[in-house]
Design a protein around this motif. Structure first.
Motif, PDB file in Angstrom:
ATOM      1  N   ARG A 163       0.846  -1.039   0.181  1.00  0.00           N
ATOM      2  CA  ARG A 163      -0.129  -0.391  -0.447  1.00  0.00           C
ATOM      3  C   ARG A 163       0.885   1.326   0.094  1.00  0.00           C
ATOM      4  O   ARG A 163       0.586   2.363  -0.586  1.00  0.00           O
ATOM      5  N   ASP A 164       1.483   1.065   0.578  1.00  0.00           N
ATOM      6  CA  ASP A 164       2.351   2.949   1.034  1.00  0.00           C
ATOM      7  C   ASP A 164       3.245   2.752  -0.419  1.00  0.00           C
ATOM      8  O   ASP A 164       3.965   3.532  -0.859  1.00  0.00           O
ATOM      9  N   ASP A 165       4.298   1.695  -1.469  1.00  0.00           N
ATOM     10  CA  ASP A 165       4.446   1.171  -2.445  1.00  0.00           C
ATOM     11  C   ASP A 165       3.363   1.693  -3.345  1.00  0.00           C
ATOM     12  O   ASP A 165       4.556   2.957  -3.966  1.00  0.00           O
ATOM     13  N   ALA A 166       2.184   1.980  -3.602  1.00  0.00           N
ATOM     14  CA  ALA A 166       1.265   1.932  -3.892  1.00  0.00           C
ATOM     15  C   ALA A 166       1.154   3.749  -4.255  1.00  0.00           C
ATOM     16  O   ALA A 166       1.380   4.399  -4.963  1.00  0.00           O
ATOM     17  N   LYS A 170       1.987   6.680  -6.573  1.00  0.00           N
ATOM     18  CA  LYS A 170       1.108   7.553  -7.516  1.00  0.00           C
ATOM     19  C   LYS A 170       1.304   9.002  -7.088  1.00  0.00           C
ATOM     20  O   LYS A 170       0.980   9.860  -7.735  1.00  0.00           O
ATOM     21  N   GLU A 171       1.695   9.248  -6.118  1.00  0.00           N
ATOM     22  CA  GLU A 171       2.234  11.074  -5.707  1.00  0.00           C
ATOM     23  C   GLU A 171       3.517  11.423  -6.529  1.00  0.00           C
ATOM     24  O   GLU A 171       3.183  12.300  -7.383  1.00  0.00           O
ATOM     25  N   ARG A 172       4.533  10.238  -6.919  1.00  0.00           N
ATOM     26  CA  ARG A 172       5.461  10.671  -7.666  1.00  0.00           C
ATOM     27  C   ARG A 172       4.710  10.744  -9.274  1.00  0.00           C
ATOM     28  O   ARG A 172       5.238  11.332 -10.102  1.00  0.00           O
ATOM     29  N   GLU A 177       3.350  14.636 -13.361  1.00  0.00           N
ATOM     30  CA  GLU A 177       2.154  14.915 -14.072  1.00  0.00           C
ATOM     31  C   GLU A 177       1.795  16.551 -14.247  1.00  0.00           C
ATOM     32  O   GLU A 177       1.962  17.175 -14.968  1.00  0.00           O
ATOM     33  N   GLY A 178       1.808  16.834 -13.006  1.00  0.00           N
ATOM     34  CA  GLY A 178       2.587  18.637 -12.874  1.00  0.00           C
ATOM     35  C   GLY A 178       3.715  19.092 -13.231  1.00  0.00           C
ATOM     36  O   GLY A 178       3.298  20.122 -13.995  1.00  0.00           O
ATOM     37  N   ASP A 179       4.330  18.619 -13.458  1.00  0.00           N
ATOM     38  CA  ASP A 179       5.705  19.385 -14.301  1.00  0.00           C
ATOM     39  C   ASP A 179       5.640  18.996 -15.583  1.00  0.00           C
ATOM     40  O   ASP A 179       6.239  19.802 -16.375  1.00  0.00           O
ATOM     41  N   SER A 180       5.344  18.439 -16.214  1.00  0.00           N
ATOM     42  CA  SER A 180       4.858  18.359 -17.239  1.00  0.00           C
ATOM     43  C   SER A 180       3.798  18.957 -17.916  1.00  0.00           C
ATOM     44  O   SER A 180       3.786  19.809 -19.051  1.00  0.00           O
ATOM     45  N   ALA A 181       3.240  19.364 -16.814  1.00  0.00           N
ATOM     46  CA  ALA A 181       1.648  20.286 -17.317  1.00  0.00           C
ATOM     47  C   ALA A 181       2.541  22.253 -17.398  1.00  0.00           C
ATOM     48  O   ALA A 181       1.847  22.847 -18.031  1.00  0.00           O
TER      49      ALA A 181
END
Length: 192
Positions: A163-166, A170-172, A177-181
């Motif tokens: 769960r922690d890895d997932a 997800k955060e990564r 996606e925020g950087d590419s935007a």
């Protein structure tokens, strides 16, 4: 005359004092006198803020419940004569369950004359175990139970780790996606 072994608010030993003196010290310090070891001789009492203690205990219990992960036993059923594509699909389900940190109960259902060939079921289960060996290990070996043969595969990682890895993945992705935007070219309206 009743006496108690008194422990100060920071855990320091005050010594053996009369109960009246301990109550007076608690009142002067605006703390509560709490008996922590009633079976000891003499009983042990501590000066503490009991409301704060109860609150902190409740917070610790809540955090423990939040971090607790329940491992679920997922079940997947096979037939002895399974198409290669169907096998691949069901193997994918098993891999997904193991990646999520859940145990998987694999069941092969025998019908009619298939019941006289349990070694074929053993081979199918062994093949599945070998295919998912990097994600999990066989917890209970294949065994015949009436018309069914069952085996349990447990994940190598615990549910909380998965769960922690997932969550980290997800955060990564969200950050990427925020950087590419932000890097997207800005279009300006033509001026006339």
């Amino acid at each position: 005359m009743p006496e108690v072994r008194l422990v100060g608010p920071n855990g320091e030993q005050v010594g053996i004092v009369r109960v009246e003196d301990a109550l007076r010290l608690a009142e002067e310090a605006d703390l509560d006198l709490v008996e922590v070891a009633p079976d000891a001789r003499p009983p042990v009492a501590k000066l503490m803020d009991f409301g704060k203690f109860k609150y902190e205990s409740a917070m610790k219990a809540r955090d423990a419940r939040r971090n607790q992960a329940n491992t679920v036993l997922k079940e997947i059923r096979f037939r002895l004569k399974i198409d290669p594509h169907d096998y691949g699909t069901k193997k994918g389900h098993v891999e997904r369950f193991l990646t999520a940190g859940d145990k998987v109960k694999v069941m092969i259902m025998f019908r009619g004359r298939e019941q006289s060939r349990p070694e074929m079921g053993m081979r199918l289960l062994q093949r599945l175990a070998d295919d998912v060996a990097e994600l999990g290990h066989v917890e209970s070996t294949p065994r015949l139970d009436g018309r069914n043969m069952t085996m349990v595969i447990a994940p190598h990682r615990k549910k909380a780790e998965a769960r922690d890895d997932a969550r980290r993945e997800k955060e990564r992705r969200r950050v990427e996606e925020g950087d590419s935007a932000d890097e997207a070219p800005q279009t300006s309206a033509p001026t006339s």
